[in-house]
Design an enzyme around this catalytic site. Structure first.
Site, PDB file in Angstrom:
ATOM      1  N   GLU A  79     -14.116 -10.692  -6.940  1.00  0.00           N
ATOM      2  CA  GLU A  79     -14.067  -9.569  -7.744  1.00  0.00           C
ATOM      3  C   GLU A  79     -12.568  -9.323  -8.372  1.00  0.00           C
ATOM      4  O   GLU A  79     -11.882  -8.269  -8.698  1.00  0.00           O
ATOM      5  CB  GLU A  79     -13.820  -8.447  -6.667  1.00  0.00           C
ATOM      6  CG  GLU A  79     -12.603  -8.300  -5.818  1.00  0.00           C
ATOM      7  CD  GLU A  79     -11.784  -8.003  -4.992  1.00  0.00           C
ATOM      8  OE1 GLU A  79     -11.827  -6.805  -4.755  1.00  0.00           O
ATOM      9  OE2 GLU A  79     -12.326  -8.125  -3.007  1.00  0.00           O
ATOM     10  N   CYS A 111     -14.228  -8.164  -0.422  1.00  0.00           N
ATOM     11  CA  CYS A 111     -13.808  -9.184  -0.445  1.00  0.00           C
ATOM     12  C   CYS A 111     -15.242  -9.744   0.499  1.00  0.00           C
ATOM     13  O   CYS A 111     -15.553 -10.830   0.900  1.00  0.00           O
ATOM     14  CB  CYS A 111     -12.590  -9.284   0.518  1.00  0.00           C
ATOM     15  SG  CYS A 111     -11.335  -8.955   0.135  1.00  0.00           S
ATOM     16  N   HIS A 233     -11.527 -12.046   7.768  1.00  0.00           N
ATOM     17  CA  HIS A 233     -11.886 -12.215   6.371  1.00  0.00           C
ATOM     18  C   HIS A 233      -9.979 -11.886   6.785  1.00  0.00           C
ATOM     19  O   HIS A 233      -9.559 -10.685   7.373  1.00  0.00           O
ATOM     20  CB  HIS A 233     -12.378 -10.496   5.850  1.00  0.00           C
ATOM     21  CG  HIS A 233     -11.102 -10.572   4.284  1.00  0.00           C
ATOM     22  ND1 HIS A 233     -10.834 -11.220   3.817  1.00  0.00           N
ATOM     23  CD2 HIS A 233     -10.159  -9.265   4.376  1.00  0.00           C
ATOM     24  CE1 HIS A 233     -10.253 -10.222   2.845  1.00  0.00           C
ATOM     25  NE2 HIS A 233     -10.131  -9.467   3.429  1.00  0.00           N
TER      26      HIS A 233
HETATM   27  P1  HMG Z   1       3.323  -0.475   5.419  1.00  0.00           P
HETATM   28  O1  HMG Z   1       2.949   0.139   5.365  1.00  0.00           O
HETATM   29  O2  HMG Z   1       4.413  -1.094   4.029  1.00  0.00           O
HETATM   30  O3  HMG Z   1       3.504  -1.822   6.537  1.00  0.00           O
HETATM   31  O4  HMG Z   1       2.608  -1.906   4.263  1.00  0.00           O
HETATM   32  P2  HMG Z   1       3.937  -1.209   7.756  1.00  0.00           P
HETATM   33  O5  HMG Z   1       4.632  -0.379   7.841  1.00  0.00           O
HETATM   34  O6  HMG Z   1       2.609  -0.714   8.490  1.00  0.00           O
HETATM   35  O7  HMG Z   1       4.619  -2.674   8.606  1.00  0.00           O
HETATM   36  C1  HMG Z   1       4.050  -3.533   8.402  1.00  0.00           C
HETATM   37  C2  HMG Z   1       4.316  -3.873  10.176  1.00  0.00           C
HETATM   38  O8  HMG Z   1       5.021  -4.487  10.598  1.00  0.00           O
HETATM   39  C3  HMG Z   1       4.074  -3.391  11.135  1.00  0.00           C
HETATM   40  O9  HMG Z   1       3.124  -3.978  12.007  1.00  0.00           O
HETATM   41  C4  HMG Z   1       5.293  -2.790  11.657  1.00  0.00           C
HETATM   42  O10 HMG Z   1       5.484  -2.355  12.414  1.00  0.00           O
HETATM   43  C5  HMG Z   1       6.151  -4.630  11.024  1.00  0.00           C
HETATM   44  P3  HMG Z   1       1.825  -3.097  12.863  1.00  0.00           P
HETATM   45  O11 HMG Z   1       2.991  -2.051  13.326  1.00  0.00           O
HETATM   46  O12 HMG Z   1       1.097  -3.154  12.276  1.00  0.00           O
HETATM   47  O13 HMG Z   1       1.309  -4.357  14.067  1.00  0.00           O
HETATM   48  N1  HMG Z   1       7.613  -3.937  10.932  1.00  0.00           N
HETATM   49  C6  HMG Z   1       8.160  -4.784  11.252  1.00  0.00           C
HETATM   50  N2  HMG Z   1       8.000  -6.230  11.877  1.00  0.00           N
HETATM   51  C7  HMG Z   1       9.067  -7.177  12.473  1.00  0.00           C
HETATM   52  N3  HMG Z   1      10.101  -6.511  11.867  1.00  0.00           N
HETATM   53  C8  HMG Z   1      10.162  -6.210  10.987  1.00  0.00           C
HETATM   54  C9  HMG Z   1       9.558  -4.816  10.932  1.00  0.00           C
HETATM   55  N4  HMG Z   1       9.194  -3.862  10.458  1.00  0.00           N
HETATM   56  C10 HMG Z   1       7.961  -3.523   9.928  1.00  0.00           C
HETATM   57  N5  HMG Z   1      11.870  -5.240  10.612  1.00  0.00           N
HETATM   58  C11 HMG Z   1      -0.092  -2.194   4.447  1.00  0.00           C
HETATM   59  C12 HMG Z   1       1.195  -3.118   5.185  1.00  0.00           C
HETATM   60  C13 HMG Z   1      -1.195  -3.553   5.129  1.00  0.00           C
HETATM   61  C14 HMG Z   1      -0.370  -1.004   4.615  1.00  0.00           C
HETATM   62  C15 HMG Z   1       0.032  -2.521   2.769  1.00  0.00           C
HETATM   63  O14 HMG Z   1       0.473  -4.395   2.614  1.00  0.00           O
HETATM   64  C16 HMG Z   1      -1.427  -2.964   2.522  1.00  0.00           C
HETATM   65  O15 HMG Z   1      -1.477  -1.217   1.829  1.00  0.00           O
HETATM   66  N6  HMG Z   1      -2.043  -4.089   2.158  1.00  0.00           N
HETATM   67  C17 HMG Z   1      -3.212  -4.017   0.764  1.00  0.00           C
HETATM   68  C18 HMG Z   1      -4.232  -3.282   1.484  1.00  0.00           C
HETATM   69  C19 HMG Z   1      -5.313  -4.620   2.710  1.00  0.00           C
HETATM   70  O16 HMG Z   1      -4.569  -5.212   3.300  1.00  0.00           O
HETATM   71  N7  HMG Z   1      -5.159  -4.146   3.602  1.00  0.00           N
HETATM   72  C20 HMG Z   1      -6.234  -4.105   5.122  1.00  0.00           C
HETATM   73  C21 HMG Z   1      -7.675  -3.805   5.135  1.00  0.00           C
HETATM   74  S1  HMG Z   1      -8.528  -3.922   3.653  1.00  0.00           S
HETATM   75  C22 HMG Z   1      -9.271  -5.368   4.152  1.00  0.00           C
HETATM   76  O17 HMG Z   1      -8.782  -6.631   4.176  1.00  0.00           O
HETATM   77  C23 HMG Z   1      -9.679  -6.000   2.479  1.00  0.00           C
HETATM   78  C24 HMG Z   1      -9.229  -6.347   0.821  1.00  0.00           C
HETATM   79  O18 HMG Z   1      -9.210  -7.713   1.308  1.00  0.00           O
HETATM   80  C25 HMG Z   1      -9.326  -5.715  -0.018  1.00  0.00           C
HETATM   81  C26 HMG Z   1     -10.798  -6.267  -0.081  1.00  0.00           C
HETATM   82  O19 HMG Z   1     -11.654  -5.921   0.564  1.00  0.00           O
HETATM   83  O20 HMG Z   1     -11.950  -6.778  -1.180  1.00  0.00           O
HETATM   84  C27 HMG Z   1      -7.844  -5.239   1.106  1.00  0.00           C
END
Ligand code: HMG
Length: 390
Positions: A79, A111, A233
């Site tokens: 992609e 992906c 994935h």
């Molecule tokens: P965010 O919103 O900044 O992070 O970004 P958050 O607030 O959700 O925190 C992440 C985790 O860290 C949470 O854990 C927090 O609690 C924890 P959870 O509650 O979810 O288990 N946390 C901490 N832990 C320990 N100590 C601390 C602390 N602070 C917070 N101090 C987000 C996270 C994934 C949304 C962002 O990185 C993002 O937008 N990523 C890109 C999208 C993505 O990866 N999506 C995944 C599913 S879709 C997919 O896999 C397809 C893809 O590969 C694309 C394709 O298909 O081509 C993306």
């Protein structure tokens, strides 16, 4: 007749940024990235490395010991395409000296493209069992400096030869699949970085897993207990842990204990923790990680695969690890590659991130970097010039 993966190659950039370094620069508690997302390092592609060179290096490994003339097709999943018209796989076809009697095409569905390629390859081999198909999945994940997705960036490529009488993994025909038009992650043609609704994408990833597993269960008559390991994935490693816990809860009424989680998915996560998201390659980098890192022999064990591509298509299927899979697996080269990389400073990472190539056809000689066996050497008259490195 068994059809499946005969060999596997995995390659990532020779440069990485330590995730703690990124957290410091963005004034974020490092535990969020290390524990919350489960990442340690993020692979960074230098200007001389792109999905073609990453893929060619992975393919070189996968083709070791396979006569080039056996390859009847090369399916290139990405992609992060380098051209709107020409398949990136055609450059790989030349760099690897593949026969001219060989179909080459590029496939895209975020992906999920790699899994589509694997399933199409199985169908091609079923029609002509003496032939082999090379699948190459290669991507560079970019969300933007300072964005929530930044700590999940990365890059990498996996190449797999699909054949009859496979040496590594026989793919089983039963599968669950789900397609739905959604806007969770996308990248319009005019953008270098993805647009993403991160939390929504994670919810969809999990919903589609539950749906496709139910379909797989109905079609195969197999349940969770029939599958010993799971390759997900991997946008970041915690995503797989959370999704696997949700699958356990939905199927068995309770989340898995930490020992079960470790046995069922632990070994699949090591490479992703060091590379970050490699989009289409990520799920199969998980398989390479499992095969390379498992201390227990895996012969006869069933591996479940959950492939998710935003937009979205998800598929659950399975395969069985073959007797003697460790012979010619090539693990040592991958472990050495990952342990001998160059650490970047935050400034070095941002300079690579911001490096831009001309869009007006003017000549550009790309600086020399530490790369594998191939590099993007120059751009001339809108043409990408690739060369082998000795
Ligand atoms: P965010 O919103 O900044 O992070 O970004 P958050 O607030 O959700 O925190 C992440 C985790 O860290 C949470 O854990 C927090 O609690 C924890 P959870 O509650 O979810 O288990 N946390 C901490 N832990 C320990 N100590 C601390 C602390 N602070 C917070 N101090 C987000 C996270 C994934 C949304 C962002 O990185 C993002 O937008 N990523 C890109 C999208 C993505 O990866 N999506 C995944 C599913 S879709 C997919 O896999 C397809 C893809 O590969 C694309 C394709 O298909 O081509 C993306």
């Amino acid at each position: 007749m068994k059809i499946g993966l005969d060999s596997i190659g995995f390659y990532t950039s020779r440069y990485y940024l330590d995730i703690e370094e990124l957290a410091r620069a963005r004034c974020v508690d490092a535990a969020k990235y290390k524990v919350g997302l489960g990442q340690n390092r993020m692979s960074v592609a230098p200007p001389s490395e792109d999905p073609v060179t990453l893929g060619a290096n992975a393919a070189l490994q996968a083709l070791e010991g396979t006569p080039r003339e056996d390859i009847a097709a090369l399916l290139f999943a990405t992609e992060t395409s380098v051209d709107q018209s020409k398949a990136g796989g055609i450059y790989i076809h030349r760099l690897l000296d593949l026969p001219s009697r060989c179909r080459v095409v590029e496939l895209k569905q975020a992906c999920y493209g790699s899994t589509a390629a694997v399933q199409f390859a199985v169908a091609l081999v079923a029609r002509e069992p003496s032939s082999k198909v090379l699948v190459v999945a290669s991507d560079i994940s970019r969300y933007g400096l300072g964005s929530p997705g930044e700590p999940t960036q990365g890059c990498g490529a996996v190449a797999m030869v699909v054949s009859a009488k496979p040496r590594l993994l026989a793919i089983e025909p039963e599968h669950g699949v789900h397609t739905e038009e959604v806007m969770d992650f996308w990248r319009p043609n005019y953008r270098q970085e993805a647009v993403v609704d991160g939390k929504y994408s994670a919810r969809l990833y999990t919903q589609v897993l539950l749906e496709t597993f139910e379909q797989y269960k109905r079609e195969s008559g197999r349940g969770l207990g029939d599958i010993q390991h799971f390759c997900y994935h991997l946008p970041f490693s915690r995503m797989a842990e959370k999704a696997h816990a949700a699958l356990h809860k939905a199927q068995l009424g309770a989340a898995p204990g930490s020992k079960t989680l470790q046995v069922q998915i632990g070994d699949t996560l090591h490479y992703n923790r060091q590379t970050g998201n490699s989009y289409s390659a990520a799920i199969y980098a998980g398989l390479a990680s499992l095969l390379d890192r498992s201390e227990q022999p895996l012969e006869g064990r069933r591996v479940g695969f959950y492939s998710y591509g935003s937009g979205c298509v998800g598929e659950f299927f399975s395969g069985v690890v073959q007797p003697g899979y460790r012979r010619d697996l090539g693990s040592a080269a991958r472990l050495e590659m990952l342990s001998s990389r160059n650490a970047l400073s935050i400034e070095g990472y941002e300079a690579m991130f911001n490096y831009a190539i001309p869009t007006d056809g003017s000549f550009l000689e790309i600086p020399i970097h530490d790369v594998g066996r191939f590099r993007l050497a120059a751009i001339r008259d809108h043409k990408r010039i690739y060369e082998a490195v000795n």
